[in-house]
Structures are given as structure tokens and as C-alpha cells.
Scaffold this motif. Structure first.
Motif, PDB file in Angstrom:
ATOM      1  N   THR A  43       0.904  -1.152   0.132  1.00 47.32           N
ATOM      2  CA  THR A  43       0.059   0.081   0.056  1.00 47.32           C
ATOM      3  C   THR A  43       0.865   1.485  -0.210  1.00 47.32           C
ATOM      4  OG1 THR A  43      -0.237   0.304   2.104  1.00 47.32           O
ATOM      5  CG2 THR A  43      -1.359  -1.389   1.561  1.00 47.32           C
ATOM      6  N   GLY A  44       0.275   2.283  -0.692  1.00 47.43           N
ATOM      7  CA  GLY A  44       1.141   3.489  -0.642  1.00 47.43           C
ATOM      8  C   GLY A  44       2.373   3.541  -1.325  1.00 47.43           C
ATOM      9  N   GLY A  45       2.368   3.336  -2.524  1.00 46.23           N
ATOM     10  CA  GLY A  45       3.585   3.561  -3.551  1.00 46.23           C
ATOM     11  C   GLY A  45       4.468   2.427  -3.156  1.00 46.23           C
ATOM     12  N   THR A  46       5.166   1.834  -4.270  1.00 47.54           N
ATOM     13  CA  THR A  46       5.857   0.627  -4.204  1.00 47.54           C
ATOM     14  C   THR A  46       7.353   0.969  -4.631  1.00 47.54           C
ATOM     15  OG1 THR A  46       3.759  -0.483  -4.405  1.00 47.54           O
ATOM     16  CG2 THR A  46       5.973  -1.873  -4.801  1.00 47.54           C
ATOM     17  N   MET A  47       8.075   0.239  -3.983  1.00 49.11           N
ATOM     18  CA  MET A  47       9.536   0.493  -4.549  1.00 49.11           C
ATOM     19  C   MET A  47       9.815  -1.178  -4.791  1.00 49.11           C
ATOM     20  SD  MET A  47      13.003   1.946  -2.978  1.00 49.11           S
ATOM     21  CE  MET A  47      12.887   1.154  -1.434  1.00 49.11           C
ATOM     22  N   ARG A  48      10.466  -1.428  -5.938  1.00 46.57           N
ATOM     23  CA  ARG A  48      10.782  -2.915  -6.172  1.00 46.57           C
ATOM     24  C   ARG A  48      12.254  -3.055  -6.614  1.00 46.57           C
ATOM     25  NH1 ARG A  48       5.675  -5.080  -9.828  1.00 46.57           N
ATOM     26  NH2 ARG A  48       4.043  -4.678  -8.252  1.00 46.57           N
ATOM     27  N   MET A  49      12.677  -4.251  -6.171  1.00 47.90           N
ATOM     28  CA  MET A  49      14.103  -4.345  -6.538  1.00 47.90           C
ATOM     29  C   MET A  49      14.174  -5.940  -6.842  1.00 47.90           C
ATOM     30  SD  MET A  49      16.149  -2.196  -3.626  1.00 47.90           S
ATOM     31  CE  MET A  49      15.091  -2.793  -2.438  1.00 47.90           C
ATOM     32  N   ALA A  50      15.421  -6.242  -7.606  1.00 49.04           N
ATOM     33  CA  ALA A  50      15.496  -7.568  -7.955  1.00 49.04           C
ATOM     34  C   ALA A  50      17.080  -7.718  -7.837  1.00 49.04           C
ATOM     35  CB  ALA A  50      15.079  -8.094  -9.409  1.00 49.04           C
ATOM     36  N   PHE A  51      17.664  -8.861  -7.319  1.00 57.19           N
ATOM     37  CA  PHE A  51      18.840  -9.022  -7.185  1.00 57.19           C
ATOM     38  C   PHE A  51      19.129 -10.827  -7.706  1.00 57.19           C
ATOM     39  CE2 PHE A  51      17.654  -6.214  -3.975  1.00 57.19           C
ATOM     40  CZ  PHE A  51      18.373  -5.243  -3.767  1.00 57.19           C
ATOM     41  N   ALA A  52      20.291 -10.840  -8.186  1.00 61.51           N
ATOM     42  CA  ALA A  52      20.935 -12.127  -8.469  1.00 61.51           C
ATOM     43  C   ALA A  52      22.359 -12.030  -8.502  1.00 61.51           C
ATOM     44  CB  ALA A  52      20.482 -12.578 -10.022  1.00 61.51           C
ATOM     45  N   ALA A  53      22.866 -12.445  -7.429  1.00 60.13           N
ATOM     46  CA  ALA A  53      24.360 -12.105  -7.093  1.00 60.13           C
ATOM     47  C   ALA A  53      25.002 -13.486  -6.573  1.00 60.13           C
ATOM     48  CB  ALA A  53      24.513 -10.865  -6.164  1.00 60.13           C
ATOM     49  N   GLU A  54      26.176 -13.490  -7.089  1.00 61.53           N
ATOM     50  CA  GLU A  54      27.172 -14.609  -6.486  1.00 61.53           C
ATOM     51  C   GLU A  54      28.611 -14.159  -6.386  1.00 61.53           C
ATOM     52  OE1 GLU A  54      26.970 -17.925  -9.070  1.00 61.53           O
ATOM     53  OE2 GLU A  54      25.016 -17.931  -9.231  1.00 61.53           O
ATOM     54  N   THR A  55      28.740 -13.682  -5.094  1.00 61.77           N
ATOM     55  CA  THR A  55      30.060 -13.109  -4.828  1.00 61.77           C
ATOM     56  C   THR A  55      30.612 -13.782  -3.834  1.00 61.77           C
ATOM     57  OG1 THR A  55      29.086 -11.486  -3.254  1.00 61.77           O
ATOM     58  CG2 THR A  55      29.298 -10.930  -5.361  1.00 61.77           C
ATOM     59  N   ALA A  56      31.982 -13.793  -3.511  1.00 63.60           N
ATOM     60  CA  ALA A  56      32.759 -14.404  -2.496  1.00 63.60           C
ATOM     61  C   ALA A  56      32.421 -13.590  -1.094  1.00 63.60           C
ATOM     62  CB  ALA A  56      34.354 -14.651  -3.193  1.00 63.60           C
ATOM     63  N   GLU A  57      32.461 -12.356  -1.041  1.00 62.19           N
ATOM     64  CA  GLU A  57      32.515 -11.948   0.180  1.00 62.19           C
ATOM     65  C   GLU A  57      31.047 -11.083   0.458  1.00 62.19           C
ATOM     66  OE1 GLU A  57      35.374  -8.628   0.027  1.00 62.19           O
ATOM     67  OE2 GLU A  57      37.056 -10.012   0.005  1.00 62.19           O
ATOM     68  N   ALA A  58      30.643 -10.841   1.537  1.00 63.50           N
ATOM     69  CA  ALA A  58      29.458 -10.476   1.906  1.00 63.50           C
ATOM     70  C   ALA A  58      29.295  -8.951   1.502  1.00 63.50           C
ATOM     71  CB  ALA A  58      28.901 -10.601   3.307  1.00 63.50           C
ATOM     72  N   PRO A  59      28.420  -8.586   0.866  1.00 63.90           N
ATOM     73  CA  PRO A  59      28.266  -7.194   0.346  1.00 63.90           C
ATOM     74  C   PRO A  59      27.654  -6.164   1.380  1.00 63.90           C
ATOM     75  CG  PRO A  59      26.418  -8.193  -0.713  1.00 63.90           C
ATOM     76  CD  PRO A  59      27.319  -9.428   0.136  1.00 63.90           C
ATOM     77  N   PRO A  60      27.967  -4.926   1.545  1.00 59.89           N
ATOM     78  CA  PRO A  60      27.398  -3.987   2.572  1.00 59.89           C
ATOM     79  C   PRO A  60      25.925  -4.116   2.271  1.00 59.89           C
ATOM     80  CG  PRO A  60      28.169  -2.702   0.625  1.00 59.89           C
ATOM     81  CD  PRO A  60      28.660  -4.194   0.435  1.00 59.89           C
ATOM     82  N   ALA A  61      25.362  -3.746   3.532  1.00 55.48           N
ATOM     83  CA  ALA A  61      23.787  -3.797   3.714  1.00 55.48           C
ATOM     84  C   ALA A  61      23.204  -2.661   2.949  1.00 55.48           C
ATOM     85  CB  ALA A  61      23.567  -3.753   5.061  1.00 55.48           C
ATOM     86  N   LEU A  62      22.236  -2.739   2.442  1.00 51.97           N
ATOM     87  CA  LEU A  62      21.452  -1.760   1.379  1.00 51.97           C
ATOM     88  C   LEU A  62      21.105  -0.835   2.756  1.00 51.97           C
ATOM     89  CD1 LEU A  62      19.600  -3.711  -1.033  1.00 51.97           C
ATOM     90  CD2 LEU A  62      21.120  -2.328  -1.634  1.00 51.97           C
ATOM     91  N   ASP A  63      20.938   0.407   2.331  1.00 49.95           N
ATOM     92  CA  ASP A  63      20.347   1.519   3.008  1.00 49.95           C
ATOM     93  C   ASP A  63      18.985   1.900   2.571  1.00 49.95           C
ATOM     94  OD1 ASP A  63      19.659   3.509   4.625  1.00 49.95           O
ATOM     95  OD2 ASP A  63      21.009   5.013   4.030  1.00 49.95           O
ATOM     96  N   LEU A  64      17.918   1.000   3.067  1.00 48.82           N
ATOM     97  CA  LEU A  64      16.558   1.422   2.465  1.00 48.82           C
ATOM     98  C   LEU A  64      15.598   2.455   3.302  1.00 48.82           C
ATOM     99  CD1 LEU A  64      15.798  -2.535   1.807  1.00 48.82           C
ATOM    100  CD2 LEU A  64      16.540  -0.926   0.420  1.00 48.82           C
ATOM    101  N   GLU A  65      15.280   3.257   2.793  1.00 49.79           N
ATOM    102  CA  GLU A  65      14.603   4.417   3.337  1.00 49.79           C
ATOM    103  C   GLU A  65      13.218   4.087   3.463  1.00 49.79           C
ATOM    104  OE1 GLU A  65      15.458   7.064   5.226  1.00 49.79           O
ATOM    105  OE2 GLU A  65      17.480   6.514   4.932  1.00 49.79           O
ATOM    106  N   PRO A  66      12.419   3.930   4.458  1.00 45.75           N
ATOM    107  CA  PRO A  66      10.787   3.545   4.397  1.00 45.75           C
ATOM    108  C   PRO A  66      10.089   4.823   3.857  1.00 45.75           C
ATOM    109  CG  PRO A  66      11.777   3.250   6.715  1.00 45.75           C
ATOM    110  CD  PRO A  66      12.935   4.157   5.860  1.00 45.75           C
ATOM    111  N   GLN A  67       9.100   4.240   3.066  1.00 40.54           N
ATOM    112  CA  GLN A  67       8.375   5.003   2.257  1.00 40.54           C
ATOM    113  C   GLN A  67       7.116   5.487   3.037  1.00 40.54           C
ATOM    114  OE1 GLN A  67       6.666   3.555  -1.509  1.00 40.54           O
ATOM    115  NE2 GLN A  67       7.198   5.356  -2.480  1.00 40.54           N
TER     116      GLN A  67
END
Length: 230
Positions: free
Chosen positions: A187-211
């Protein structure tokens, strides 16, 4: 002998004039929950091996989500499928590979954990993450606040009309809730993201701003007024 016509209940008369108004409210509030959709996949030439691989990946994904404890309010398994892919060449029912998928839905109220979990899930092999979809809970206090604001607006509007006529309101005849909704949402606007990753090191956490979420309410109200002196 003809009986004089009696006015229907609440029928306006010069002795009991009425005013009908609409009260509206529109609030912008912070979301309370966020949902992400996770699709775990496996592919191989052997059906049993593909199913075993999918089971292993699904179990690993569930275990990862569960490590976040109370930050995860809901974890649900949706559709599961194992689909044969027919060979492009040759005749008959030859199968070149099998594609397996499991769909999960994760609901969180801790937005600090959301970015980290989303990133870690996206870093898994053959795993897709969609979202987040921000929303309010069905029993959110924001809905009640929107109703109260709409009713207050209706009273103020009716009182303003009465004041303009040099009179006052005397009674409430009817109050109806014509609309109350939160944006769809997942509800209220939607933000969509799709990921497909295969890396050796853990990536930094995404900074997600609540809508921010929009909550609206609308009521119709009818009042009687003292007869104005026109």
C-alpha cells in the motif's frame, strides 16, 4: 377527512432545517511493516538431484531468515514448482533440464534489519529478492486517527455553515463512513528491486529508506440547526 401529511423522520422543515456536509482527512504516516518476496531456484539435468538441490537451498534460506529472530514477524512459503524443460532438438519427450523454484514471503517490522537481510538473501546463489513493499498493519492507529480527523472536519464545516446563517447546530442526524483506505500495498507506493548475485564476500547492507504511507478517510454527516432569522 384528509389527514395532514406528516413529514418523514429527519425530513427537513423550516422549523428543523438541516445541513449535510462531507468531512475528509489525509494523513502521511511512517510505514509499520515491510514485505519482501524471495524466489529460491535450482536447475539441473536430473530431476531428483534438482529437487534435492532446491530443498537444500530453501532450507538454507529459511535458516538465514530465522536468524533475525523477532525482527521477522512473518515467514511464509508460497508456490513450489519443479518444471521439466523439453529439448529443443529431436522428437519425443526428451527433457534437457529441470527448473525448480520456491517462493517465500518475509514480513519485517525492524527496518534496520531489513537492509541487511535483503542484501544477504540477494547474495545467495540462484536467489531473487523483490521488494520491499511498505505497509501499515490492518489495525494501525493511523486508520482511527484518520476517522477522527474526518469527523472533526465535518463538524467544523457544518458549524461554519450554521454560523454563516447566524444560527447553531442542534443535533446530529446521521454519520456515515464513505471511504477509508490505505494505499495498496503491498500500500502506498511501491519500490521494487531484484537481485541475483554470486560473490565471495558479503556485500554491504542496503540502506533502505521507509516510504511514507497515505491514509485517507471520508465521512458524510447531517445535522439539524436552529431556525435562522433570514
Amino acid at each position: 377527512m384528509t389527514t395532514p401529511h406528516q413529514p418523514a423522520p429527519h425530513h427537513p422543515t423550516p422549523e428543523a432545517p438541516q445541513v449535510a456536509v462531507r468531512g475528509e482527512a489525509r494523513l502521511e504516516v511512517d510505514p509499520e511493516i515491510a514485505r519482501i518476496a524471495v524466489t529460491v531456484s535450482a536447475r539441473g539435468t536430473d530431476r531428483a538431484a534438482t529437487l534435492a538441490d532446491l530443498t537444500r537451498r530453501n532450507t538454507h534460506t529459511l535458516d538465514l531468515v530465522k536468524t533475525y529472530g523477532e525482527a521477522v514477524e512473518k515467514l511464509e512459503t508460497g508456490a513450489f514448482s519443479i518444471t521439466p524443460e523439453p529439448s529443443k532438438h529431436g522428437r519425443g519427450e526428451r527433457v534437457r533440464a529441470y527448473q525448480g523454484t520456491v517462493h517465500l514471503t518475509v514480513e519485517l517490522a525492524d527496518f534496520t534489519a531489513l537492509g541487511e537481510l535483503t542484501t544477504r538473501l540477494a547474495d545467495l546463489d540462484l536467489t531473487r529478492v523483490d521488494g520491499p513493499w511498505w505497509a501499515l498493519r490492518p489495525d494501525s492507529p493511523a486508520y482511527a486517527e484518520a476517522r477522527r480527523t474526518a469527523v472533526t472536519e465535518a463538524v467544523h464545516r457544518a458549524r461554519a455553515y450554521a454560523t454563516a446563517l447566524g444560527t447553531t447546530l442542534t443535533a446530529l442526524l446521521e454519520l456515515s463512513d464513505t471511504d477509508l483506505a490505505a494505499p495498496p500495498g503491498l500500500t502506498g507506493g511501491t519500490m521494487r528491486m531484484a537481485f541475483a548475485a554470486e560473490t565471495a564476500e558479503a556485500p554491504p547492507a542496503l540502506d533502505l529508506e521507509p516510504q511514507r504511507q497515505t491514509v485517507t478517510a471520508e465521512v458524510m454527516a447531517r445535522f439539524t440547526m436552529a431556525p435562522p432569522k433570514l
